[in-house]
Write an enzyme that holds these catalytic residues in place. Sequence first.
Site, mmCIF file in Angstrom:
data_model
loop_
_atom_site.group_PDB
_atom_site.id
_atom_site.type_symbol
_atom_site.label_atom_id
_atom_site.label_comp_id
_atom_site.label_asym_id
_atom_site.label_seq_id
_atom_site.Cartn_x
_atom_site.Cartn_y
_atom_site.Cartn_z
ATOM 1 N N GLN A 293 -10.829 17.384 6.791
ATOM 2 C CA GLN A 293 -9.752 17.468 7.874
ATOM 3 C C GLN A 293 -8.829 18.737 7.720
ATOM 4 O O GLN A 293 -8.091 19.048 8.718
ATOM 5 C CB GLN A 293 -8.849 16.267 7.674
ATOM 6 C CG GLN A 293 -9.551 14.947 7.797
ATOM 7 C CD GLN A 293 -8.788 13.563 7.569
ATOM 8 O OE1 GLN A 293 -9.033 12.706 7.060
ATOM 9 N NE2 GLN A 293 -7.476 13.531 8.192
ATOM 10 N N GLU B 12 -1.014 7.948 14.738
ATOM 11 C CA GLU B 12 -0.703 7.214 13.606
ATOM 12 C C GLU B 12 0.175 5.815 14.093
ATOM 13 O O GLU B 12 0.354 4.871 13.351
ATOM 14 C CB GLU B 12 0.216 7.672 12.541
ATOM 15 C CG GLU B 12 -0.359 9.106 12.427
ATOM 16 C CD GLU B 12 -1.708 9.479 11.993
ATOM 17 O OE1 GLU B 12 -2.119 8.667 11.180
ATOM 18 O OE2 GLU B 12 -2.363 10.548 12.446
ATOM 19 N N ARG C 122 -4.386 6.759 8.599
ATOM 20 C CA ARG C 122 -3.678 6.533 10.053
ATOM 21 C C ARG C 122 -2.043 6.249 9.912
ATOM 22 O O ARG C 122 -1.539 5.552 10.445
ATOM 23 C CB ARG C 122 -4.358 5.341 10.429
ATOM 24 C CG ARG C 122 -4.091 5.349 12.018
ATOM 25 C CD ARG C 122 -5.188 6.225 12.769
ATOM 26 N NE ARG C 122 -5.100 6.179 14.246
ATOM 27 C CZ ARG C 122 -6.023 5.582 14.663
ATOM 28 N NH1 ARG C 122 -6.997 5.063 14.344
ATOM 29 N NH2 ARG C 122 -6.134 5.547 16.166
ATOM 30 N N CYS C 123 -1.349 7.246 9.162
ATOM 31 C CA CYS C 123 -0.092 7.247 9.322
ATOM 32 C C CYS C 123 0.565 8.566 8.587
ATOM 33 O O CYS C 123 -0.186 9.060 7.763
ATOM 34 C CB CYS C 123 0.709 5.978 8.227
ATOM 35 S SG CYS C 123 1.132 6.472 6.693
HETATM 36 O O1 CDP Z 1 -3.150 14.852 14.620
HETATM 37 P P1 CDP Z 1 -3.845 13.951 15.338
HETATM 38 O O2 CDP Z 1 -4.850 14.508 16.597
HETATM 39 O O3 CDP Z 1 -4.785 12.686 14.582
HETATM 40 O O4 CDP Z 1 -2.733 13.071 16.333
HETATM 41 P P2 CDP Z 1 -1.912 13.068 17.378
HETATM 42 O O5 CDP Z 1 -1.319 14.562 17.429
HETATM 43 O O6 CDP Z 1 -1.116 12.065 17.649
HETATM 44 O O7 CDP Z 1 -3.103 13.291 18.381
HETATM 45 C C1 CDP Z 1 -4.068 12.217 19.043
HETATM 46 C C2 CDP Z 1 -4.682 12.402 20.383
HETATM 47 O O8 CDP Z 1 -3.793 12.197 21.181
HETATM 48 C C3 CDP Z 1 -4.725 13.939 20.597
HETATM 49 O O9 CDP Z 1 -6.140 14.192 21.297
HETATM 50 C C4 CDP Z 1 -3.685 14.309 21.368
HETATM 51 O O10 CDP Z 1 -3.911 15.512 22.322
HETATM 52 C C5 CDP Z 1 -3.370 13.260 22.058
HETATM 53 N N1 CDP Z 1 -2.074 12.954 22.441
HETATM 54 C C6 CDP Z 1 -1.573 12.975 23.830
HETATM 55 O O11 CDP Z 1 -2.490 13.154 24.548
HETATM 56 N N2 CDP Z 1 -0.509 13.125 24.133
HETATM 57 C C7 CDP Z 1 0.555 12.982 22.857
HETATM 58 N N3 CDP Z 1 2.040 12.960 23.347
HETATM 59 C C8 CDP Z 1 0.117 12.729 21.809
HETATM 60 C C9 CDP Z 1 -1.005 12.857 21.243
#
Ligand code: CDP
Length: 807
Positions: free
Chosen positions: A237, A760, A384-385
């Site tokens: 990761q 998360e 997932r957090c």
């Molecule tokens: O770090 P991780 O990618 O697990 O988590 P995240 O930043 O929460 O994003 C997860 C997915 O959701 C990504 O593809 C982001 O682009 C999308 N996302 C989104 O579309 N809009 C947001 N405000 C937050 C996340």
Amino acid sequence: MNDLTPTREQRTAALEGMGCKRKRVEDIRFTQGKGSYVDDLKLPGMLHGDFVRSPHAHARVKSINSEAALKVPGVLAVITAETLKTVNLAWMPTLAGDVQMVLADGKVLFQNQEVAFVVATDRYAADDGINKVVVEYEPLPVLIDPFKAMDKDAPVLREDLAGKTSGAHGPRKHHNHIFEWTVGDKDLTDAAFRKAEVTIKEMISYHRTHPSPLETCQCVCSFDKIKGELTIWGTFQAPHVIRTVVSLIAKLPEQKIHVISPDIGGGFGNKVGAYPGYICAAVASIVTGKPVKWVEDRIENLTATSFARDYHMTAEIAATKEGKVTGLRVHVLADHGAFDACADPSKWPAGFFNIVTGSYDFPTAHLVVDGIYSNKAPGGVAYRCSFRVTEAAYCIERAMDILAQKLGIDPAELRLKNFVKPEQFPYHSALGWEYDSGDYHTAMRKMMETVEYAGLRKEQAEKRAAFKRGETREIMGIGVSFFTEIVGAGPSKNCDILGIAMFDSCEIRMHPTGAGIARVGSKSQGQGHETTWAQIIATEIGIPADNIMVEEGNTDTAPYGLGTYGSRSTPVAGAAIAMAARKIKAKAQMIAAYKLEVHEDDLEWDIDGFRVKGLPEKTMSMKDICWAAYNSVPPGMEPGLEAVSYYDPPNMTYPFGAYICVMDIDVDTGVYKVRRFYALDDCGTRINPMIIEGQVHGGLTEAFAIAMGQEIRYDEGGNVVTGSFMDFFMPTAVETPHWETDFTVTPSPHHPIGAKGVGESPNVGGVPAFSNAVNDAFSFLGSTHIQMPHDYWRNWKAAKALGAVAA
Ligand code: CDP
């Protein structure tokens, strides 16, 4: 404008930028079986390694005899701690400032600990070799119950720490003690409790569980003796951090290490840390000069490679009779297993658990966390957090329900009464955080209206009356949960990993034809970064998302980043992407001004290019600017259109959400039915609503699993009794409830596009909603708190203990 000129709406839609439900571009290869995972890699002459593992949870290793194993056809080497000592790699540093055995050195400390690494021409030969390695063990007393870890006569687990009265996080109180972490004002909090009209106190356990991604942890290491270069393909990761760690511990120059994370089949925190398999495969490759593959099986992954939670939280709330909270006191016993290998930022021994004041305006609070060793697998990953946030959310959300029960106030009303108010943001919590933005009341009320909360409570009262009259054997539970997450580690002033500040990065190169490539320091494990990162760039610079290729995971090409976990991608890498795009746009503006023969300040941005203010027909599209960047830039300007940004966020982001679960439980069987689950999330600006919905569905399914059955359980002898998917609850579509999703939008004021993380949130908010539903159902029978997981058997036992089951 003629009929063929696209409208503004058409031009915007053509970009498929932020807010668009763009289909996931990576799914084209995933749905056709064309993904490229570590185990797909087959290199010429590749060898395979596998582990001899300990059947004991605590034992002295008297001897290891490899003679018979080395006679197995195909077996080439058996690596033990003694072998690793010759290269000073028998132990490795952990992210938490502890050290961890790579292979058993004198003793084993948890069941399935790695004892020896057998290298063979294929996986089957390696397995045959494992069965021929003879290890002589002398069993020692086993410590599984964290509450007994600091007993006077508790077995000494970490003999290597003998005489060490302090560790990476300060003084140690006992031979099995790792650290004590305190936050908040003890005196003020004690005073609030002395004055309190009402108090509650409960020990709330968050059991041990495991992220169990679909693809287990694995790697292929290939050492080129001529060049002195090590290439590692792995399920990482955080590939850059792995490269730095390998460089530091293997003493190889960092530029001679190439770390490549190809497609990853789920991570959920499991693939952040460094595991013995990586070290052994690298050493085996250096020794043999051949590529070596190591692929965990499911049982190894579940029992030895990390864990999550195992937090035992005694929470106390002080409040007025009217239900206004006045103080919070929490003590946590944190079971970190045999080695402290928690994947938290360096200065945070219990992660961000001090978000435990949740969404409530506690005037004062005090937190103490004691970390202890036990004979369990090490890890403590952010499943997932964000670091230990799901534990904190569970703790405060159960505690608020217990307070509501004691006061006889509706749990939703109690929350509304105590929420941080919109005008209080930025809000400084009693335990040290600055919440960036929020509108909790609006979210909660929207949830209550949508599910017709008052009607649900009325129905519950009627059902309870019917139960009393003996007309039904079902009890109904309504589980309310309101969480505040803290994601986006993090400002460099607060967060580092092994001394590396937790920024993130993006490099964008626009090509002459108006297409480009974005390389990012994050690493998707299935979250859809290739889709959404291009959407940010599309909106920022007016180039269609389809024309932007996103690449992550190769340390040779991507700029240095701290990787993806704890929903940090959007808050940190997402911000770096927007900032890099803005640098492109700034240069593009200079080129456009030169070509349009106006001053830069006379230009304004218009969807996909610049136009001259007051002269809307005088325009230059971004596509044309890309071409110009390679042939006619202003005198003195370097050609090309590239930018890189390393983004150090000024603060974390604080997504939040209001969840509710409606459940019926049959007291005679313990069987539950989730009748309704509604999840409202606020992650600020939404990049891709469809991906967000997918993230919420996935996270809720994990929350359902954890709350309702998923558990890594040990017997008294330290044997893992839930070490395969036969016993470890992994819900399929059959068991998984239907999810209703909703949202509000409260942008982050400091994030360039106002976005907060979301991945998360559903796990953080989902677990308390399920548990509160079960506990709300049983509260009617007189119970205060029933520990998770709430499987059928435990529900039945609870009903029986409360006298509800017929004899
Ligand atoms: O770090 P991780 O990618 O697990 O988590 P995240 O930043 O929460 O994003 C997860 C997915 O959701 C990504 O593809 C982001 O682009 C999308 N996302 C989104 O579309 N809009 C947001 N405000 C937050 C996340």
